[in-house]
Scaffold this active site. Sequence first.
Site, mmCIF file in Angstrom:
data_model
loop_
_atom_site.group_PDB
_atom_site.id
_atom_site.type_symbol
_atom_site.label_atom_id
_atom_site.label_comp_id
_atom_site.label_asym_id
_atom_site.label_seq_id
_atom_site.Cartn_x
_atom_site.Cartn_y
_atom_site.Cartn_z
ATOM 1 N N ASN A 1 -5.049 1.302 2.197
ATOM 2 C CA ASN A 1 -4.421 0.248 2.996
ATOM 3 C C ASN A 1 -4.722 -1.089 2.308
ATOM 4 O OD1 ASN A 1 -3.614 -1.597 4.896
ATOM 5 N ND2 ASN A 1 -5.171 -1.052 6.426
ATOM 6 N N TRP A 2 -3.732 -1.588 1.618
ATOM 7 C CA TRP A 2 -3.964 -2.814 0.828
ATOM 8 C C TRP A 2 -4.015 -4.067 1.680
ATOM 9 C CZ3 TRP A 2 -0.274 -2.341 -4.049
ATOM 10 C CH2 TRP A 2 -0.597 -1.161 -4.739
ATOM 11 N N LYS A 3 -3.621 -3.953 2.942
ATOM 12 C CA LYS A 3 -3.603 -5.113 3.843
ATOM 13 C C LYS A 3 -2.812 -6.249 3.212
ATOM 14 C CE LYS A 3 -7.826 -3.441 5.895
ATOM 15 N NZ LYS A 3 -9.018 -3.714 6.657
ATOM 16 N N HIS B 1 -3.224 -0.181 13.754
ATOM 17 C CA HIS B 1 -4.442 -0.602 13.058
ATOM 18 C C HIS B 1 -5.175 -1.626 13.921
ATOM 19 C CE1 HIS B 1 -7.113 -2.449 10.138
ATOM 20 N NE2 HIS B 1 -7.010 -1.317 9.464
ATOM 21 N N GLU C 1 -6.543 -4.316 13.242
ATOM 22 C CA GLU C 1 -6.172 -5.720 12.991
ATOM 23 C C GLU C 1 -4.870 -6.063 13.711
ATOM 24 O OE1 GLU C 1 -6.567 -5.439 8.737
ATOM 25 O OE2 GLU C 1 -8.720 -5.171 9.036
ATOM 26 N N GLU D 1 -11.055 4.793 13.065
ATOM 27 C CA GLU D 1 -11.597 3.622 12.376
ATOM 28 C C GLU D 1 -12.401 2.780 13.364
ATOM 29 O OE1 GLU D 1 -9.212 2.635 8.600
ATOM 30 O OE2 GLU D 1 -8.269 1.572 10.256
ATOM 31 N N GLY E 1 -14.295 -3.383 7.038
ATOM 32 C CA GLY E 1 -14.508 -4.574 6.217
ATOM 33 C C GLY E 1 -15.898 -5.177 6.359
ATOM 34 N N SER F 1 -15.094 0.875 5.788
ATOM 35 C CA SER F 1 -16.032 0.705 4.676
ATOM 36 C C SER F 1 -16.291 1.988 3.891
ATOM 37 C CB SER F 1 -17.356 0.089 5.166
ATOM 38 O OG SER F 1 -17.112 -1.197 5.700
ATOM 39 N N GLY G 1 -9.636 0.470 2.929
ATOM 40 C CA GLY G 1 -9.171 -0.898 2.716
ATOM 41 C C GLY G 1 -9.702 -1.435 1.397
ATOM 42 N N GLY G 2 -10.831 -2.131 1.462
ATOM 43 C CA GLY G 2 -11.384 -2.830 0.294
ATOM 44 C C GLY G 2 -11.462 -1.976 -0.965
#
Length: 253
Positions: A10-12, A97, A99, A169, A175, A215, A236-237
């Site tokens: 997930n590149w956000k 998600h 966010e 999640e 994150g 994470s 993500g990251g």
Amino acid sequence: MERTVYIAGNWKMHNTVAESRVLIGDIKQHVSGLPKGVRLIVAPPFTALAIAQQEIASTPISLAAQNISYADSGAHTGEISPTMLADLGVTYAIVGHSERRHLYHEDNAMIADRVAQAIRNNITPIICVGETLPEREQGAHFSICDQQLTVALQKIQIHQMARVLIAYEPVWAIGTGKTASPHDAEEMHAHLRQSLSNISDQTTAESISILYGGSVKPDNSRELLAQKNIDGALIGGASLTAKSFIAIAENAL
Ligand code: PGA
């Protein structure tokens, strides 16, 4: 039952068109060496879906959108319809998600509409559920995730449920560098599978891949992915460099 293992990036809100081309180019170089049975998905921002479609052509990498409209077309400023996504080769969409839930106030009912819309259009929804830290501290994590899951699936038929992916999640792990312990993650995944079985039936529940997110990094992924009910990762990251994304996929089986 052998479930497919999904490693999804997930590149956000990261990567321009040029940066996306480079990142997929780097990922592509390693796909042939990955264990069979691991499926790679990338979820670039909407603006990079077209270039991503070109770059993944004739590779086993699949394309996901980071959201999907519940409407077909019309006056929905800022939304992207399933037809538009399918047009760009998108076959998965992240839905619900945290966010989106927390920063953009998407609620369970809206998420249910997005899930139904994805299914109607043959796009596999990756339905995210997860509790906040206060909810976990109060011992409400199972009921919160159950509620998110139940409502998200409310507008699809039981026979369609085998076509969804779930991602657990925990919000406090996204994150933050904090990961759920393999034990706690497995406990929740097993619980969610039981809930899926109650909503549908055992065979369907056994067939649904439940991904863990929050994470996930190369150094913690192996133990998480070794758990019986953890069938992949939503990253993500660590999906923003080919090196760490591929390292997680290499450890997945
Ligand atoms: P993270 O993000 O890996 O950076 O914690 C995961 C996610 O939000 O899907």
